[in-house]
Design a protein around this motif. Sequence first.
Motif, PDB file in Angstrom:
ATOM      1  N   LEU A 121      11.310   3.850 -12.388  1.00  0.00           N
ATOM      2  CA  LEU A 121      10.185   3.036 -11.966  1.00  0.00           C
ATOM      3  C   LEU A 121      10.512   1.542 -11.844  1.00  0.00           C
ATOM      4  O   LEU A 121      10.100   0.889 -10.885  1.00  0.00           O
ATOM      5  CB  LEU A 121       9.008   3.237 -12.924  1.00  0.00           C
ATOM      6  N   ASN A 122      11.245   0.994 -12.820  1.00  0.00           N
ATOM      7  CA  ASN A 122      11.580  -0.426 -12.737  1.00  0.00           C
ATOM      8  C   ASN A 122      12.397  -0.729 -11.487  1.00  0.00           C
ATOM      9  O   ASN A 122      12.153  -1.707 -10.787  1.00  0.00           O
ATOM     10  CB  ASN A 122      12.372  -0.857 -13.984  1.00  0.00           C
ATOM     11  N   ALA A 123      13.402   0.148 -11.210  1.00  0.00           N
ATOM     12  CA  ALA A 123      14.232  -0.037 -10.018  1.00  0.00           C
ATOM     13  C   ALA A 123      13.403   0.153  -8.756  1.00  0.00           C
ATOM     14  O   ALA A 123      13.596  -0.552  -7.755  1.00  0.00           O
ATOM     15  CB  ALA A 123      15.400   0.948 -10.040  1.00  0.00           C
ATOM     16  N   LEU A 124      12.477   1.109  -8.786  1.00  0.00           N
ATOM     17  CA  LEU A 124      11.615   1.358  -7.627  1.00  0.00           C
ATOM     18  C   LEU A 124      10.775   0.127  -7.297  1.00  0.00           C
ATOM     19  O   LEU A 124      10.638  -0.251  -6.125  1.00  0.00           O
ATOM     20  CB  LEU A 124      10.711   2.556  -7.903  1.00  0.00           C
ATOM     21  N   PHE A 125      10.242  -0.505  -8.319  1.00  0.00           N
ATOM     22  CA  PHE A 125       9.440  -1.700  -8.085  1.00  0.00           C
ATOM     23  C   PHE A 125      10.295  -2.846  -7.547  1.00  0.00           C
ATOM     24  O   PHE A 125       9.811  -3.691  -6.782  1.00  0.00           O
ATOM     25  CB  PHE A 125       8.719  -2.121  -9.363  1.00  0.00           C
ATOM     26  N   GLN A 126      11.573  -2.901  -7.945  1.00  0.00           N
ATOM     27  CA  GLN A 126      12.485  -3.880  -7.359  1.00  0.00           C
ATOM     28  C   GLN A 126      12.632  -3.628  -5.861  1.00  0.00           C
ATOM     29  O   GLN A 126      12.655  -4.570  -5.059  1.00  0.00           O
ATOM     30  CB  GLN A 126      13.850  -3.802  -8.041  1.00  0.00           C
ATOM     31  N   ARG A 127      12.756  -2.360  -5.489  1.00  0.00           N
ATOM     32  CA  ARG A 127      12.850  -2.017  -4.060  1.00  0.00           C
ATOM     33  C   ARG A 127      11.579  -2.431  -3.327  1.00  0.00           C
ATOM     34  O   ARG A 127      11.628  -2.958  -2.209  1.00  0.00           O
ATOM     35  CB  ARG A 127      13.074  -0.512  -3.897  1.00  0.00           C
TER      36      ARG A 127
ATOM     37  N   ASP B  90      -2.156   5.785  -4.661  1.00  0.00           N
ATOM     38  CA  ASP B  90      -2.394   6.069  -3.248  1.00  0.00           C
ATOM     39  C   ASP B  90      -3.157   4.888  -2.657  1.00  0.00           C
ATOM     40  O   ASP B  90      -4.370   4.783  -2.818  1.00  0.00           O
ATOM     41  CB  ASP B  90      -3.191   7.362  -3.061  1.00  0.00           C
ATOM     42  N   GLY B  91      -2.430   4.005  -2.033  1.00  0.00           N
ATOM     43  CA  GLY B  91      -3.062   2.822  -1.475  1.00  0.00           C
ATOM     44  C   GLY B  91      -2.544   1.556  -2.132  1.00  0.00           C
ATOM     45  O   GLY B  91      -1.444   1.528  -2.689  1.00  0.00           O
ATOM     46  N   PRO B  92      -3.318   0.480  -2.083  1.00  0.00           N
ATOM     47  CA  PRO B  92      -2.852  -0.822  -2.569  1.00  0.00           C
ATOM     48  C   PRO B  92      -2.458  -0.805  -4.038  1.00  0.00           C
ATOM     49  O   PRO B  92      -3.088  -0.126  -4.853  1.00  0.00           O
ATOM     50  CB  PRO B  92      -4.066  -1.733  -2.342  1.00  0.00           C
ATOM     51  N   ILE B  93      -1.412  -1.565  -4.379  1.00  0.00           N
ATOM     52  CA  ILE B  93      -0.969  -1.692  -5.764  1.00  0.00           C
ATOM     53  C   ILE B  93      -0.603  -3.158  -6.015  1.00  0.00           C
ATOM     54  O   ILE B  93       0.056  -3.793  -5.190  1.00  0.00           O
ATOM     55  CB  ILE B  93       0.240  -0.768  -6.048  1.00  0.00           C
ATOM     56  N   SER B  94      -1.063  -3.688  -7.121  1.00  0.00           N
ATOM     57  CA  SER B  94      -0.828  -5.091  -7.453  1.00  0.00           C
ATOM     58  C   SER B  94       0.288  -5.206  -8.489  1.00  0.00           C
ATOM     59  O   SER B  94       0.742  -4.213  -9.058  1.00  0.00           O
ATOM     60  CB  SER B  94      -2.106  -5.721  -8.019  1.00  0.00           C
ATOM     61  N   GLU B  95       0.721  -6.435  -8.748  1.00  0.00           N
ATOM     62  CA  GLU B  95       1.733  -6.674  -9.780  1.00  0.00           C
ATOM     63  C   GLU B  95       1.191  -6.271 -11.145  1.00  0.00           C
ATOM     64  O   GLU B  95       1.929  -5.744 -11.990  1.00  0.00           O
ATOM     65  CB  GLU B  95       2.148  -8.144  -9.789  1.00  0.00           C
TER      66      GLU B  95
ATOM     67  N   SER C 110       0.863  -1.178   0.000  1.00  0.00           N
ATOM     68  CA  SER C 110       0.000   0.000   0.000  1.00  0.00           C
ATOM     69  C   SER C 110       0.899   1.228   0.000  1.00  0.00           C
ATOM     70  O   SER C 110       1.662   1.443   0.938  1.00  0.00           O
ATOM     71  CB  SER C 110      -0.916   0.009   1.223  1.00  0.00           C
ATOM     72  N   ILE C 111       0.824   2.020  -1.079  1.00  0.00           N
ATOM     73  CA  ILE C 111       1.795   3.088  -1.329  1.00  0.00           C
ATOM     74  C   ILE C 111       1.276   4.463  -0.915  1.00  0.00           C
ATOM     75  O   ILE C 111       0.115   4.812  -1.146  1.00  0.00           O
ATOM     76  CB  ILE C 111       2.158   3.143  -2.827  1.00  0.00           C
ATOM     77  N   LYS C 112       2.187   5.239  -0.334  1.00  0.00           N
ATOM     78  CA  LYS C 112       1.957   6.661  -0.075  1.00  0.00           C
ATOM     79  C   LYS C 112       3.095   7.429  -0.725  1.00  0.00           C
ATOM     80  O   LYS C 112       4.267   7.202  -0.405  1.00  0.00           O
ATOM     81  CB  LYS C 112       1.920   6.939   1.429  1.00  0.00           C
TER      82      LYS C 112
ATOM     83  N   ASN D  83       7.051  -6.808   2.390  1.00  0.00           N
ATOM     84  CA  ASN D  83       5.991  -7.817   2.336  1.00  0.00           C
ATOM     85  C   ASN D  83       6.180  -8.699   1.100  1.00  0.00           C
ATOM     86  O   ASN D  83       5.245  -8.932   0.322  1.00  0.00           O
ATOM     87  CB  ASN D  83       4.613  -7.155   2.314  1.00  0.00           C
ATOM     88  N   ARG D  84       7.407  -9.180   0.923  1.00  0.00           N
ATOM     89  CA  ARG D  84       7.832  -9.884  -0.288  1.00  0.00           C
ATOM     90  C   ARG D  84       6.986 -11.110  -0.603  1.00  0.00           C
ATOM     91  O   ARG D  84       6.665 -11.369  -1.760  1.00  0.00           O
ATOM     92  CB  ARG D  84       9.306 -10.287  -0.134  1.00  0.00           C
ATOM     93  N   LYS D  85       6.630 -11.840   0.404  1.00  0.00           N
ATOM     94  CA  LYS D  85       5.862 -13.074   0.190  1.00  0.00           C
ATOM     95  C   LYS D  85       4.346 -12.826   0.249  1.00  0.00           C
ATOM     96  O   LYS D  85       3.569 -13.748   0.033  1.00  0.00           O
ATOM     97  CB  LYS D  85       6.255 -14.124   1.232  1.00  0.00           C
ATOM     98  N   GLY D  86       3.953 -11.593   0.578  1.00  0.00           N
ATOM     99  CA  GLY D  86       2.535 -11.262   0.642  1.00  0.00           C
ATOM    100  C   GLY D  86       1.803 -11.940   1.775  1.00  0.00           C
ATOM    101  O   GLY D  86       0.580 -12.114   1.733  1.00  0.00           O
TER     102      GLY D  86
END
Length: 353
Positions: free
Chosen positions: A124-130, A180-185, A4-6, A135-138
């Motif tokens: 963005l690609n590097a950010l998503f890697q971070r 703003d909030g949850p984000i999926s793959e 969940s992103i802010k 919560n890597r395993k969800g």
Amino acid sequence: MCLSIKVKQESLSAEDIIQCYKKNKMLNHSNKILVVCNTIRKAQEMYDELKEADIDLNLNVFHSRFTRNDRKQLESEIKEFGKTYSDEKQGVLDSRDGIWIATSVVEVSLDIDFDYLFTELSELNALFQRMGRCNRKGKKDIDEYNCFVYCDGKDVKRGRKGFLDAVLYTQSMKALSNCDGPISEEDKLALIEKYFTTEAVSESDYLKEYNETFNKFKIGVKVSDGEQDLRNIFSQNIVPKSVYLDYKESIEGLQKNLMDVEKQIKEEKKLGKDKLILNNLWKRRLEIQEQLKGYIVSIPKYMYIKYKRHEIEIFGEIKINRFETIPVIDCHYDEKGFYPLDVEEMDEPIFTL
């Protein structure tokens, strides 16, 4: 959903990190916080800021400017701290208390799982890697923000300085503008496909430099030393003076052993009889050389050149082989890793881990 992103239009904030840490402590929640900075200097500054906070912290920093021995140890520690389960068979989640500050070294190859991520905006690609380190395993429930992205624009590339290409930074900002909030793959993939088309990034310095270099090699143009666009990431191996003094006995012992082995190799070559003995000696030589390299720190080449130009003390040198001699230089080296004596003059390189 596991994230969940802010998004915050401001600089990475030590105060926000401390507030999150204190809140989790008070509620007795799992409190594994990962902070990712775009540069080593920023990571070290953030470490200092958090260290000064009037609270008891389990605080660590991890980046590429540690000796190979220390980096190996830190990598082992962050992987142990960042594991998902304390008992995987029973499905018991690992709940610990601590803050790790890192750079892009955590973006690849590290299987770590933190509860919260505080990060500067990267491409963005590097950010998503971070984000994949939070919560890597969800497996962790989220009912609030657990990923905070800070966008202040200070890392944008201007000329040869800066970290991020201005076009890539702008596109990343646009992509996150409505997050703003949850984000999926699936959401992540859609953002990359929408904002990072060839047309969208065609004016970026990154793509222009790539195309220029590619075309030169394609038509067989020889690229001179002065034109090499990769010059900014050339590095120099050094041994910090404090490390040398702390481990002087071990280093000198290894150097003596290396000289003895070299002597034995020469003698065996003259005799020319037993290849097995020679193979064992060569193997032993490599082992000693690798042990000596454990005290090495890799720093940007430009930084070492500035050391020499300013005549900052070169303390001595360690010979690895006839082609490689490592200078021992006077510099800062402590729990934050390597940083130069004159930090005001040593700008960060464009590419850093």
